[in-house]
Design a protein around this motif. Structure first.
Motif, PDB file in Angstrom:
ATOM      1  N   ASP A  62     -15.824  37.012  -6.190  1.00 19.33           N
ATOM      2  CA  ASP A  62     -15.797  35.833  -7.051  1.00 19.33           C
ATOM      3  C   ASP A  62     -15.042  36.117  -8.348  1.00 19.33           C
ATOM      4  OD1 ASP A  62     -17.225  34.429  -5.190  1.00 19.33           O
ATOM      5  OD2 ASP A  62     -19.162  34.665  -6.184  1.00 19.33           O
ATOM      6  N   LEU A  63     -15.255  37.284  -8.912  1.00 20.29           N
ATOM      7  CA  LEU A  63     -14.545  37.655 -10.134  1.00 20.29           C
ATOM      8  C   LEU A  63     -13.041  37.751  -9.890  1.00 20.29           C
ATOM      9  CD1 LEU A  63     -17.051  40.271 -11.546  1.00 20.29           C
ATOM     10  CD2 LEU A  63     -16.229  38.261 -12.786  1.00 20.29           C
ATOM     11  N   LYS A  64     -12.671  38.313  -8.764  1.00 23.55           N
ATOM     12  CA  LYS A  64     -11.249  38.405  -8.418  1.00 23.55           C
ATOM     13  C   LYS A  64     -10.644  37.009  -8.270  1.00 23.55           C
ATOM     14  CE  LYS A  64      -8.053  40.350  -5.005  1.00 23.55           C
ATOM     15  NZ  LYS A  64      -7.932  41.132  -3.735  1.00 23.55           N
ATOM     16  N   THR A  65     -11.392  36.104  -7.632  1.00 21.05           N
ATOM     17  CA  THR A  65     -10.909  34.731  -7.461  1.00 21.05           C
ATOM     18  C   THR A  65     -10.754  34.033  -8.803  1.00 21.05           C
ATOM     19  OG1 THR A  65     -11.985  34.564  -5.298  1.00 21.05           O
ATOM     20  CG2 THR A  65     -11.394  32.509  -6.386  1.00 21.05           C
ATOM     21  N   LEU A  66     -11.700  34.229  -9.704  1.00 23.72           N
ATOM     22  CA  LEU A  66     -11.603  33.612 -11.027  1.00 23.72           C
ATOM     23  C   LEU A  66     -10.388  34.128 -11.801  1.00 23.72           C
ATOM     24  CD1 LEU A  66     -15.387  33.624 -12.020  1.00 23.72           C
ATOM     25  CD2 LEU A  66     -13.958  31.601 -11.675  1.00 23.72           C
ATOM     26  N   PHE A  81     -14.547  43.612 -18.196  1.00 20.10           N
ATOM     27  CA  PHE A  81     -14.434  43.719 -16.735  1.00 20.10           C
ATOM     28  C   PHE A  81     -13.509  44.865 -16.354  1.00 20.10           C
ATOM     29  CE2 PHE A  81     -12.795  41.619 -12.646  1.00 20.10           C
ATOM     30  CZ  PHE A  81     -13.805  42.182 -11.889  1.00 20.10           C
ATOM     31  N   VAL A  82     -12.395  45.011 -17.051  1.00 19.17           N
ATOM     32  CA  VAL A  82     -11.450  46.092 -16.766  1.00 19.17           C
ATOM     33  C   VAL A  82     -12.102  47.448 -16.998  1.00 19.17           C
ATOM     34  CG1 VAL A  82      -9.329  47.214 -17.550  1.00 19.17           C
ATOM     35  CG2 VAL A  82      -9.359  44.742 -17.181  1.00 19.17           C
ATOM     36  N   LEU A 106      -9.212  46.011  -9.627  1.00 22.75           N
ATOM     37  CA  LEU A 106      -8.664  46.420 -10.920  1.00 22.75           C
ATOM     38  C   LEU A 106      -7.140  46.304 -10.931  1.00 22.75           C
ATOM     39  CD1 LEU A 106      -8.975  47.563 -13.730  1.00 22.75           C
ATOM     40  CD2 LEU A 106      -9.173  49.853 -12.741  1.00 22.75           C
ATOM     41  N   ASN A 107      -6.493  46.702  -9.853  1.00 26.34           N
ATOM     42  CA  ASN A 107      -5.041  46.534  -9.752  1.00 26.34           C
ATOM     43  C   ASN A 107      -4.657  45.062  -9.855  1.00 26.34           C
ATOM     44  OD1 ASN A 107      -4.314  49.242  -9.472  1.00 26.34           O
ATOM     45  ND2 ASN A 107      -4.636  49.228  -7.258  1.00 26.34           N
ATOM     46  N   HIS A 108      -5.456  44.216  -9.225  1.00 27.65           N
ATOM     47  CA  HIS A 108      -5.207  42.776  -9.263  1.00 27.65           C
ATOM     48  C   HIS A 108      -5.299  42.243 -10.697  1.00 27.65           C
ATOM     49  CE1 HIS A 108      -5.233  38.641  -7.692  1.00 27.65           C
ATOM     50  NE2 HIS A 108      -6.261  38.400  -8.493  1.00 27.65           N
ATOM     51  N   VAL A 109      -6.315  42.669 -11.424  1.00 23.02           N
ATOM     52  CA  VAL A 109      -6.502  42.207 -12.801  1.00 23.02           C
ATOM     53  C   VAL A 109      -5.365  42.709 -13.690  1.00 23.02           C
ATOM     54  CG1 VAL A 109      -8.018  42.261 -14.814  1.00 23.02           C
ATOM     55  CG2 VAL A 109      -9.006  42.131 -12.519  1.00 23.02           C
ATOM     56  N   LEU A 110      -5.027  43.990 -13.570  1.00 23.39           N
ATOM     57  CA  LEU A 110      -3.974  44.554 -14.414  1.00 23.39           C
ATOM     58  C   LEU A 110      -2.615  43.943 -14.098  1.00 23.39           C
ATOM     59  CD1 LEU A 110      -5.026  48.313 -14.475  1.00 23.39           C
ATOM     60  CD2 LEU A 110      -5.389  46.589 -16.241  1.00 23.39           C
ATOM     61  N   ARG A 111      -2.398  43.588 -12.843  1.00 19.14           N
ATOM     62  CA  ARG A 111      -1.129  42.941 -12.494  1.00 19.14           C
ATOM     63  C   ARG A 111      -1.043  41.557 -13.142  1.00 19.14           C
ATOM     64  NH1 ARG A 111       0.665  39.396  -8.671  1.00 19.14           N
ATOM     65  NH2 ARG A 111      -1.363  39.316  -7.631  1.00 19.14           N
ATOM     66  N   HIS A 112      -2.138  40.818 -13.101  1.00 22.10           N
ATOM     67  CA  HIS A 112      -2.141  39.475 -13.685  1.00 22.10           C
ATOM     68  C   HIS A 112      -1.971  39.524 -15.201  1.00 22.10           C
ATOM     69  CE1 HIS A 112      -2.995  36.258 -10.733  1.00 22.10           C
ATOM     70  NE2 HIS A 112      -3.419  37.246  -9.984  1.00 22.10           N
ATOM     71  N   HIS A 113      -2.461  40.599 -15.820  1.00 21.37           N
ATOM     72  CA  HIS A 113      -2.440  40.678 -17.280  1.00 21.37           C
ATOM     73  C   HIS A 113      -1.528  41.797 -17.778  1.00 21.37           C
ATOM     74  CE1 HIS A 113      -5.588  37.681 -17.991  1.00 21.37           C
ATOM     75  NE2 HIS A 113      -6.182  38.168 -16.912  1.00 21.37           N
ATOM     76  N   ARG A 162      -0.140  50.781 -12.546  1.00 23.78           N
ATOM     77  CA  ARG A 162      -0.564  49.554 -13.214  1.00 23.78           C
ATOM     78  C   ARG A 162      -1.157  49.830 -14.597  1.00 23.78           C
ATOM     79  NH1 ARG A 162       1.936  45.445 -10.719  1.00 23.78           N
ATOM     80  NH2 ARG A 162       1.418  45.285  -8.501  1.00 23.78           N
ATOM     81  N   SER A 163      -1.859  50.944 -14.733  1.00 19.53           N
ATOM     82  CA  SER A 163      -2.632  51.185 -15.946  1.00 19.53           C
ATOM     83  C   SER A 163      -1.876  51.954 -17.017  1.00 19.53           C
ATOM     84  CB  SER A 163      -3.927  51.939 -15.603  1.00 19.53           C
ATOM     85  OG  SER A 163      -3.644  53.195 -15.033  1.00 19.53           O
ATOM     86  N   ARG A 164      -0.774  52.636 -16.670  1.00 19.34           N
ATOM     87  CA  ARG A 164      -0.144  53.502 -17.670  1.00 19.34           C
ATOM     88  C   ARG A 164       0.413  52.725 -18.864  1.00 19.34           C
ATOM     89  NH1 ARG A 164       4.110  55.302 -13.137  1.00 19.34           N
ATOM     90  NH2 ARG A 164       5.492  53.485 -13.164  1.00 19.34           N
TER      91      ARG A 164
END
Length: 260
Positions: A62-66, A81-82, A106-113, A162-164
């Protein structure tokens, strides 16, 4: 704050107003619940299956979808969340399912942001480096399929990429200081030298070059080129140095720091 997304422009006005009011609260509540599950797993050190509770239910999905809705959530909620996901990835090397699932999100979130500097993320690189070293430089004997190894490897290495850009200030200098002796003074035929190059290319945050003194960056690049030229006719050596230098040139978009 992020700009309005074209993906949401087609929604009817009442739904847009309701979403702007309710979705941030829903996301904040879901992040709090996820952090609570992570804290409980950390505390239950005697339970080998404690981390499985982090994947229970649909909370993570659900968090990934949001996140995918591109809604303007509070920066503090996204950052929390990160950091929670980052902790899980660092602490679950022995539980591949939990680590890979959380790492994928986490990769999904970092890619979006990836361009969201307003989040103020500062991820520590040393724990991630130490965890990966333990997995691949000094692997422990274990019985599991090659597919699991491949998934874990690809997901974790993607996480580093993604994180560097979000590594804490000063990470570039720290990483080069750590790996420089093996590359500048080490035996070019030694495995440790080639491993050091692989870690340098993977971890070095070239996004930090514009925030570093020009003279320091020019010294680094000069040393890179000097070390690169010491070994010829080695595809691994050439492609890794070329990739690192190309990234440095790309991120020095004004041409003030990298002098070839």
């Amino acid at each position: 704050m992020p700009a309005p997304s074209v993906y949401n422009n087609w929604l009817p006005a009442p739904i847009v107003r309701e979403a702007k009011e309710k979705e941030p609260k829903r996301f904040a509540g879901a992040v709090v619940a996820f952090k609570r599950a992570v804290d409980a797993a950390k505390a239950d050190v005697d339970n080998p299956n404690a981390w499985a509770a982090v994947l229970a239910g649909q909370l993570l999905d659900d968090l990934k979808t949001l996140i995918s809705t591109k809604t303007a959530f509070a920066a503090s909620d996204i950052s929390a969340f990160v950091y929670a996901l980052y902790d899980v990835v660092l602490l679950t090397s022995s539980d591949v399912e939990v680590q890979v699932r959380c790492c994928e999100v986490l990769n999904h979130v970092l890619r979006h942001h990836r361009h969201s500097q307003y989040l103020g993320l500062q991820l520590p690189w040393r724990p991630l480096y130490g965890m990966l070293q333990g997995l691949y430089d000094k692997p422990k004997p274990q019985l599991r399929g090659t597919f699991l190894d491949h998934i874990q490897h690809s997901t974790l290495f993607q996480l580093v990429a993604r994180s560097r850009r979000f590594f804490a200030p000063g990470a570039a200098e720290e990483i080069w200081t750590l790996l420089r002796p093996a590359l500048v003074y080490g035996d070019l035929m030694a495995t440790s030298t080639h491993l050091a190059l692989g870690w340098l290319v993977l971890f070095f945050p070239t996004k930090q070059l514009p925030q570093t003194k020009a003279a320091v960056v020019q010294t680094w690049v000069a040393e890179w080129l000097g070390v690169w030229g010491r070994l010829v006719n080695c595809a691994y050596w050439d492609t890794h140095w070329l990739y690192l230098v190309a990234r440095a040139v790309k991120d020095d978009w004004q041409g003030e720091y990298v002098v070839l």
